[in-house]
Design an enzyme around this catalytic site. Structure first.
Site, short mmCIF file in Angstrom:
data_model
loop_
_atom_site.label_atom_id
_atom_site.label_comp_id
_atom_site.label_asym_id
_atom_site.label_seq_id
_atom_site.Cartn_x
_atom_site.Cartn_y
_atom_site.Cartn_z
N CYS A 165 -50.14 62.74 -56.18
CA CYS A 165 -49.36 62.08 -57.22
C CYS A 165 -50.11 60.93 -57.89
O CYS A 165 -49.58 60.29 -58.80
CB CYS A 165 -48.05 61.59 -56.64
SG CYS A 165 -47.06 62.93 -55.94
N THR A 213 -48.38 62.56 -45.38
CA THR A 213 -47.35 62.39 -46.41
C THR A 213 -46.76 60.99 -46.46
O THR A 213 -46.29 60.56 -47.51
CB THR A 213 -46.19 63.38 -46.21
OG1 THR A 213 -45.61 63.18 -44.91
CG2 THR A 213 -46.70 64.81 -46.32
N HIS A 237 -44.96 52.76 -58.76
CA HIS A 237 -44.93 54.19 -58.43
C HIS A 237 -43.47 54.61 -58.24
O HIS A 237 -43.06 55.65 -58.74
CB HIS A 237 -45.76 54.44 -57.17
CG HIS A 237 -45.94 55.88 -56.84
ND1 HIS A 237 -46.46 56.79 -57.73
CD2 HIS A 237 -45.66 56.58 -55.71
CE1 HIS A 237 -46.51 57.99 -57.17
NE2 HIS A 237 -46.03 57.90 -55.95
N PRO A 273 -37.01 56.83 -49.59
CA PRO A 273 -36.73 55.64 -48.79
C PRO A 273 -37.97 54.88 -48.36
O PRO A 273 -38.03 53.65 -48.51
CB PRO A 273 -35.97 56.21 -47.59
CG PRO A 273 -35.28 57.43 -48.13
CD PRO A 273 -36.28 58.02 -49.10
N GLU A 331 -43.78 49.91 -51.05
CA GLU A 331 -44.32 49.37 -52.30
C GLU A 331 -43.72 48.00 -52.61
O GLU A 331 -44.44 47.08 -53.02
CB GLU A 331 -44.07 50.33 -53.46
CG GLU A 331 -44.73 49.87 -54.76
CD GLU A 331 -44.67 50.90 -55.88
OE1 GLU A 331 -45.43 50.75 -56.86
OE2 GLU A 331 -43.87 51.85 -55.78
N LYS A 385 -39.44 56.72 -63.22
CA LYS A 385 -38.99 57.93 -62.54
C LYS A 385 -37.48 57.98 -62.38
O LYS A 385 -36.92 59.04 -62.13
CB LYS A 385 -39.69 58.05 -61.18
CG LYS A 385 -41.19 58.27 -61.29
CD LYS A 385 -41.84 58.38 -59.92
CE LYS A 385 -43.35 58.54 -60.02
NZ LYS A 385 -44.03 57.33 -60.55
N PHE A 421 -49.73 61.82 -51.69
CA PHE A 421 -49.92 62.42 -50.38
C PHE A 421 -51.40 62.34 -50.00
O PHE A 421 -52.28 62.37 -50.86
CB PHE A 421 -49.47 63.87 -50.38
CG PHE A 421 -47.98 64.07 -50.34
CD1 PHE A 421 -47.11 63.01 -50.14
CD2 PHE A 421 -47.43 65.34 -50.50
CE1 PHE A 421 -45.74 63.20 -50.10
CE2 PHE A 421 -46.06 65.54 -50.46
CZ PHE A 421 -45.22 64.47 -50.26
#
Length: 407
Positions: A162, A269, A302, A307, A313, A331, A395
């Protein structure tokens, strides 16, 4: 102009908020989530996504191009054409070997692979499309855009999950600084809202399960967030060395001043809970820009609506800034477009600096527990700013951060 900085002279966007940068900007500023039932995902546990509305590849690109390519390439070509036009460049007149293409993609798409596998399983090898392989190879998006624009310099595809779109922009910056090109078209593209994508992310427990309220499912930094919403899209920036932009009298939308990248080295991940990898990328971007934390007046986060990611972040930003500047995550409106997300965020960051306006984070009703950040929500916020960060994390613990300055 600082010759270490790179001028942003064009922006092109195709997102669920609209086709084109202005349509996208207006949709983001409306601050309404765009998740909706997706007939392509019918029957799956997660049957909603954020889809680009009214996108007709045949009309925009012609049947021959759409026949031989998958949707993630269609999106990129339309965004790249808009970016070049926005920069006032003439592809028929430019010095093609001095123009680079760098495009990031995480999943490509795979929208037509199921039919090809059915053909194979049924022994119908002759029914498999001769373009089946070419239209989904990661490098082909850069190759197709290069051919379409006759950009004949370095032609690269980056893949850092991503963070791919942000990595592409940072890589293009490096090519420009090294003198390998005079112009670079850089960004990201993905269209992962396909059955296998939805099913795989569902099994990973990464997606929101809010089927009763798909428009409210993507809710970055909200206390009730439960996962991201699959999306699609593309964003492209035209980047130029300042000397070249000056010589042709280009309008400059903003400057790419710093780029930082890092790896968590922690988990396939999950982000490192202490946020140290992301923090290193932020500090590297600022060091590259020769900037201090006090010069960051906005952060385009991001902010995936998962969660763990949002919590890490938010804590990282507090660690770096003490009191972080205003934060947003687009997003909430348009979902998570994976490899395109870092480029979409970068384009929005440049537009925020240009317009001195921060789009709101959709669906944020109650800030998550322990988060001490100022998230813009409900309506756009006018805000004086000279510098802003655009964060992208993926990831594999891959982090890419871009620092932009206002023109």
């Amino acid at each position: 102009m600082n010759e270490r900085e790179i001028a942003v002279t064009g922006i092109g966007m195709v997102t669920p908020a609209g086709i084109g940068r202005e349509a996208t900007w207006d949709g983001l500023c409306a601050g309404v989530g765009l998740g909706a039932f997706d007939e392509d995902l019918a029957g799956l546990p997660v049957d909603f996504s954020c889809r680009v509305p009214g996108f007709d590849g045949n009309e925009l690109l012609g049947r021959r191009i759409t026949w031989r390519n998958d949707r993630f390439i269609h999106l990129a070509m339309v965004a790249a054409r808009e970016a070049v036009a926005d920069a006032g460049l003439d592809t028929g007149a430019w010095d093609g070997p001095r123009v680079a293409i760098v495009i990031g993609s995480a999943s490509n798409g795979g929208d037509r692979w199921p039919q090809e596998y059915r053909n194979l399983d049924e022994g119908r090898v002759e029914a498999i499309s001769p373009t089946a392989l070419l239209r989904s190879l990661p490098n082909m998006v850069a190759g197709e855009v290069s051919t379409d624009l006759q950009a004949l310099g370095p032609c690269l595809t980056t893949s850092s999950a991503c963070a791919s779109g942000a990595t592409a922009i940072g890589t293009a910056r490096d090519l420009l600084r090294a003198g390998a090109c005079d112009i670079a078209i850089a960004g990201g593209t993905d269209s992962a809202r396909v059955p296998m994508g939805s099913a795989a992310f569902y099994r990973m427990q990464a997606l929101s399960l809010r089927r009763h309220d798909p428009a409210g499912a993507s809710r970055p930094f909200d206390a009730d967030r439960d996962g991201f919403v699959l999306s699609e899209g593309s964003a492209m920036l035209v980047l130029e060395r300042p000397r070249y932009a000056r010589a042709r009298g280009a309008r400059v939308r903003g400057f790419l001043s710093g780029y930082g990248a890092s790896s968590d080295g922690y988990h396939a991940t999950r982000p490192d809970p202490d946020g140290s990898g992301a923090q290193r990328a932020v500090l590297a971007a600022l060091a590259d820009a020769r900037a201090d934390v006090c010069e960051v007046h906005h952060v385009n986060a991001h902010g995936t609506s998962t969660p763990l990611n949002d919590s890490v972040e938010a804590d990282m930003l507090t660690t770096v800034f003490g009191t972080p500047p205003p934060v947003t995550s687009v997003k909430g409106v348009i979902g998570h477009s994976l490899g395109a997300a870092g480029a979409v965020d970068a384009a929005c960051t440049v537009m925020s600096l240009e317009r001195q306006l921060i789009p709101p984070t959709a669906n944020l009703d109650r800030l998550g527990e322990g988060m001490e950040i100022d998230v813009v929500t409900k309506t756009p916020r006018a805000h004086r700013m000279q510098g802003a960060l655009s964060n992208a994390f993926g990831f594999g613990g891959q982090n890419a951060v871009l620092f932009f300055r206002a023109a």
